[in-house]
Write a protein that holds these residues in place. Structure first.
Motif, PDB file in Angstrom:
ATOM      1  N   TYR A   6      -5.765  14.773 -37.355  1.00 10.36           N
ATOM      2  CA  TYR A   6      -6.812  13.769 -37.164  1.00 10.36           C
ATOM      3  C   TYR A   6      -7.629  14.148 -35.944  1.00 10.36           C
ATOM      4  CZ  TYR A   6      -3.899  11.041 -40.300  1.00 10.36           C
ATOM      5  OH  TYR A   6      -3.168  10.625 -41.379  1.00 10.36           O
ATOM      6  N   ARG A   7      -8.864  13.674 -35.888  1.00  9.44           N
ATOM      7  CA  ARG A   7      -9.690  13.962 -34.721  1.00  9.44           C
ATOM      8  C   ARG A   7     -10.516  12.736 -34.378  1.00  9.44           C
ATOM      9  NH1 ARG A   7     -14.840  18.081 -35.337  1.00  9.44           N
ATOM     10  NH2 ARG A   7     -16.035  16.422 -36.247  1.00  9.44           N
ATOM     11  N   ARG A   8     -10.891  12.652 -33.100  1.00  8.55           N
ATOM     12  CA  ARG A   8     -11.784  11.579 -32.665  1.00  8.55           C
ATOM     13  C   ARG A   8     -12.735  12.144 -31.614  1.00  8.55           C
ATOM     14  NH1 ARG A   8      -7.648   7.894 -29.141  1.00  8.55           N
ATOM     15  NH2 ARG A   8      -7.606   9.248 -27.333  1.00  8.55           N
ATOM     16  N   SER A   9     -13.918  11.587 -31.585  1.00 11.59           N
ATOM     17  CA  SER A   9     -14.932  12.009 -30.626  1.00 11.59           C
ATOM     18  C   SER A   9     -14.598  11.493 -29.242  1.00 11.59           C
ATOM     19  CB  SER A   9     -16.305  11.460 -31.036  1.00 11.59           C
ATOM     20  OG  SER A   9     -16.696  11.999 -32.264  1.00 11.59           O
ATOM     21  N   GLU A  10     -14.888  12.311 -28.259  1.00 21.56           N
ATOM     22  CA  GLU A  10     -14.724  11.959 -26.856  1.00 21.56           C
ATOM     23  C   GLU A  10     -16.084  12.145 -26.174  1.00 21.56           C
ATOM     24  OE1 GLU A  10     -12.026  10.612 -25.902  1.00 21.56           O
ATOM     25  OE2 GLU A  10     -10.451  11.352 -27.206  1.00 21.56           O
ATOM     26  N   ALA A  11     -16.137  11.949 -24.901  1.00 24.54           N
ATOM     27  CA  ALA A  11     -17.376  12.103 -24.140  1.00 24.54           C
ATOM     28  C   ALA A  11     -17.821  13.565 -24.106  1.00 24.54           C
ATOM     29  CB  ALA A  11     -17.169  11.586 -22.723  1.00 24.54           C
ATOM     30  N   GLU A  12     -19.096  13.772 -23.884  1.00 23.08           N
ATOM     31  CA  GLU A  12     -19.692  15.096 -23.674  1.00 23.08           C
ATOM     32  C   GLU A  12     -19.468  16.053 -24.840  1.00 23.08           C
ATOM     33  OE1 GLU A  12     -18.373  16.552 -19.863  1.00 23.08           O
ATOM     34  OE2 GLU A  12     -18.969  14.686 -18.868  1.00 23.08           O
ATOM     35  N   THR A  33      -8.648   3.088 -34.025  1.00 23.17           N
ATOM     36  CA  THR A  33      -9.497   2.942 -35.204  1.00 23.17           C
ATOM     37  C   THR A  33     -10.479   4.079 -35.397  1.00 23.17           C
ATOM     38  OG1 THR A  33     -11.045   1.588 -33.961  1.00 23.17           O
ATOM     39  CG2 THR A  33      -9.352   0.426 -35.230  1.00 23.17           C
ATOM     40  N   ASP A  34     -10.714   4.896 -34.368  1.00 28.33           N
ATOM     41  CA  ASP A  34     -11.682   5.975 -34.543  1.00 28.33           C
ATOM     42  C   ASP A  34     -11.065   7.339 -34.841  1.00 28.33           C
ATOM     43  OD1 ASP A  34     -10.715   6.289 -31.977  1.00 28.33           O
ATOM     44  OD2 ASP A  34     -12.676   6.348 -31.017  1.00 28.33           O
ATOM     45  N   GLN A  76      -9.678  19.164 -24.121  1.00 26.86           N
ATOM     46  CA  GLN A  76     -10.425  18.704 -25.284  1.00 26.86           C
ATOM     47  C   GLN A  76     -11.465  19.753 -25.688  1.00 26.86           C
ATOM     48  OE1 GLN A  76     -11.908  15.027 -23.742  1.00 26.86           O
ATOM     49  NE2 GLN A  76     -10.085  13.907 -24.347  1.00 26.86           N
ATOM     50  N   PRO A  77     -11.307  20.323 -26.895  1.00 27.84           N
ATOM     51  CA  PRO A  77     -12.252  21.353 -27.327  1.00 27.84           C
ATOM     52  C   PRO A  77     -13.607  20.765 -27.712  1.00 27.84           C
ATOM     53  CG  PRO A  77     -10.588  20.979 -29.013  1.00 27.84           C
ATOM     54  CD  PRO A  77     -10.249  20.101 -27.840  1.00 27.84           C
ATOM     55  N   ARG A  78     -14.620  21.625 -27.654  1.00 26.34           N
ATOM     56  CA  ARG A  78     -15.960  21.269 -28.145  1.00 26.34           C
ATOM     57  C   ARG A  78     -16.086  21.770 -29.571  1.00 26.34           C
ATOM     58  NH1 ARG A  78     -19.640  19.743 -24.215  1.00 26.34           N
ATOM     59  NH2 ARG A  78     -18.967  20.175 -22.104  1.00 26.34           N
ATOM     60  N   ARG A  79     -16.910  21.094 -30.330  1.00 26.59           N
ATOM     61  CA  ARG A  79     -17.171  21.567 -31.700  1.00 26.59           C
ATOM     62  C   ARG A  79     -18.638  21.521 -31.967  1.00 26.59           C
ATOM     63  NH1 ARG A  79     -12.564  21.447 -35.884  1.00 26.59           N
ATOM     64  NH2 ARG A  79     -10.953  21.868 -34.449  1.00 26.59           N
TER      65      ARG A  79
END
Length: 79
Positions: A6-12, A33-34, A76-79
């Protein structure tokens, strides 16, 4: 070990990933929930020291101790 990712968005523009054993629900303490399912039934080597692409250190220990493995806040990796 087969896991659901699963993945969720974080800042930046960064992301956190959560891995749980295939078919298992996200444990109560990690429910958010995200979380969005990214992959199901992916074969991963839990004996590796680090899952670099997901930013998850010590996946085997995390899965054994907590029932899930999660991205380190500092990785936290960027995509």
């Amino acid at each position: 070990m087969r896991v659901d990712i699963y993945r969720r968005s974080e800042a930046e523009g960064r992301y956190s990933h959560l891995a749980v054993p295939e078919g298992k629900p996200i444990p109560q303490e990690a429910i958010n929930t995200d979380w969005n399912c990214e992959h199901r039934a992916v074969e991963r080597d839990e004996t590796q020291a680090h899952w670099n692409d997901l930013g998850i250190p010590e996946p085997g220990r995390q899965l054994r101790d907590k029932g899930y493995a999660i991205t380190s806040v500092t990785e936290q990796p960027r995509r």
